[in-house]
Design an enzyme around this catalytic site. Sequence first.
Site, PDB file in Angstrom:
ATOM      1  N   ARG A 151      31.047  45.700  19.912  1.00 28.53           N
ATOM      2  CA  ARG A 151      29.784  45.197  20.434  1.00 28.53           C
ATOM      3  C   ARG A 151      29.814  45.382  21.952  1.00 28.53           C
ATOM      4  O   ARG A 151      30.884  45.357  22.573  1.00 28.53           O
ATOM      5  CB  ARG A 151      29.613  43.715  20.109  1.00 28.53           C
ATOM      6  N   LYS A 175      32.820  37.656  17.740  1.00 31.61           N
ATOM      7  CA  LYS A 175      31.997  36.464  17.549  1.00 31.61           C
ATOM      8  C   LYS A 175      32.835  35.312  17.018  1.00 31.61           C
ATOM      9  O   LYS A 175      33.733  35.517  16.204  1.00 31.61           O
ATOM     10  CB  LYS A 175      30.866  36.770  16.565  1.00 31.61           C
ATOM     11  N   HIS A 254      24.212  49.187  20.701  1.00 34.00           N
ATOM     12  CA  HIS A 254      24.275  48.808  19.289  1.00 34.00           C
ATOM     13  C   HIS A 254      24.070  50.012  18.377  1.00 34.00           C
ATOM     14  O   HIS A 254      24.655  50.092  17.290  1.00 34.00           O
ATOM     15  CB  HIS A 254      23.240  47.722  18.985  1.00 34.00           C
ATOM     16  N   ARG A 257      27.263  51.657  17.978  1.00 28.21           N
ATOM     17  CA  ARG A 257      28.075  50.913  16.995  1.00 28.21           C
ATOM     18  C   ARG A 257      27.700  51.357  15.575  1.00 28.21           C
ATOM     19  O   ARG A 257      28.566  51.564  14.724  1.00 28.21           O
ATOM     20  CB  ARG A 257      27.820  49.423  17.203  1.00 28.21           C
ATOM     21  N   HIS A 280      32.729  42.171  10.857  1.00 29.24           N
ATOM     22  CA  HIS A 280      31.718  41.440  10.082  1.00 29.24           C
ATOM     23  C   HIS A 280      32.410  40.365   9.242  1.00 29.24           C
ATOM     24  O   HIS A 280      33.348  40.660   8.510  1.00 29.24           O
ATOM     25  CB  HIS A 280      30.973  42.389   9.130  1.00 29.24           C
ATOM     26  N   TYR A 289      25.086  49.859   5.348  1.00 29.51           N
ATOM     27  CA  TYR A 289      25.495  51.254   5.528  1.00 29.51           C
ATOM     28  C   TYR A 289      25.669  52.015   4.212  1.00 29.51           C
ATOM     29  O   TYR A 289      26.049  53.176   4.231  1.00 29.51           O
ATOM     30  CB  TYR A 289      26.812  51.318   6.321  1.00 29.51           C
TER      31      TYR A 289
END
Length: 310
Positions: A151, A175, A254, A257, A280, A289
Amino acid sequence: MSHDHNWISRYAEAQAAELGAAENTRLSYGRDLLGFSEWLAKRGSAFEQAQRADVEGYLIDCEAEGLAQSTRARRLSSIKQLFRFAFEEGWRSDNPTLQIRGPGRTKRLPKTLSEEEVSQLLEAARGLGRNAFERVRNTCLIEVLYATGMRASELVELPISAVRGDPRMLLVRGKGNKERMVPLSPPARDALKNWLTLRDEVEEEARIAKGQKPSRFVFPSRGKSGHLTRVGFYQLIKEIAVQAGISPDKVTPHVMRHAFATHLLAHGADLRAIQTLLGHADLSTTEIYTHVLDERLKELVLTHHPLAEK
């Protein structure tokens, strides 16, 4: 401070302490809740009195404003989390949002770039900058971004301790303060090595000439944060896109990414590996994806099935 504002600040403090929520996440939730608080105030209500009909009325107004489905889903998520927290804290004896179902999120395919376009961006980064310092830094930023799928915030906040010793893997703090390891490709390692050599020279000169303390970030800046900002990086990647002859509307950190994930899948990586590399928490986030897998399977059937030629 109004009673609603007090609720929001105490909820935000709990998010930071218990969930390790990133500042950007807390800010976006805070804005959502302030918007709902203002909407309630105009109708003579507040968080303490709000009922299910109020929340549903607010969502209808949001839709009438033309807000995107994803924005409405996030706003409802913010409101639901606040009322769950309020119920647990005993501020309310009920939770008015329990039965409310959100608009969901459309699983749109993320914008991405072809491998050729990424090559053009990497080439453009090598030539963009007022001097060698900026050109080497810009090359390193794009190479590492594409090699790792980080990110933008993770990249600009990367600590210098993470890259010392010519590592083959980088430890990235994502995150919720979760850490993950991402491998570095040989071109990214070379770009990083070149950048660190130049960066350290400039840092040493500043230390001798002005007594400046060395920066703890890979991409230092004289601004308040001490590192290149997300906004600064966002603007820079737009400039690189223009230099590469690609529409700047198509290129963001992004999108790079997404390109990282899409290209890896197209070359045979599995979804679980992509989930780990992107950081994730939930595989369902990575499943966006699967369109790449579908294309690859279709191609396999068309080229390898015994009846394909007929």
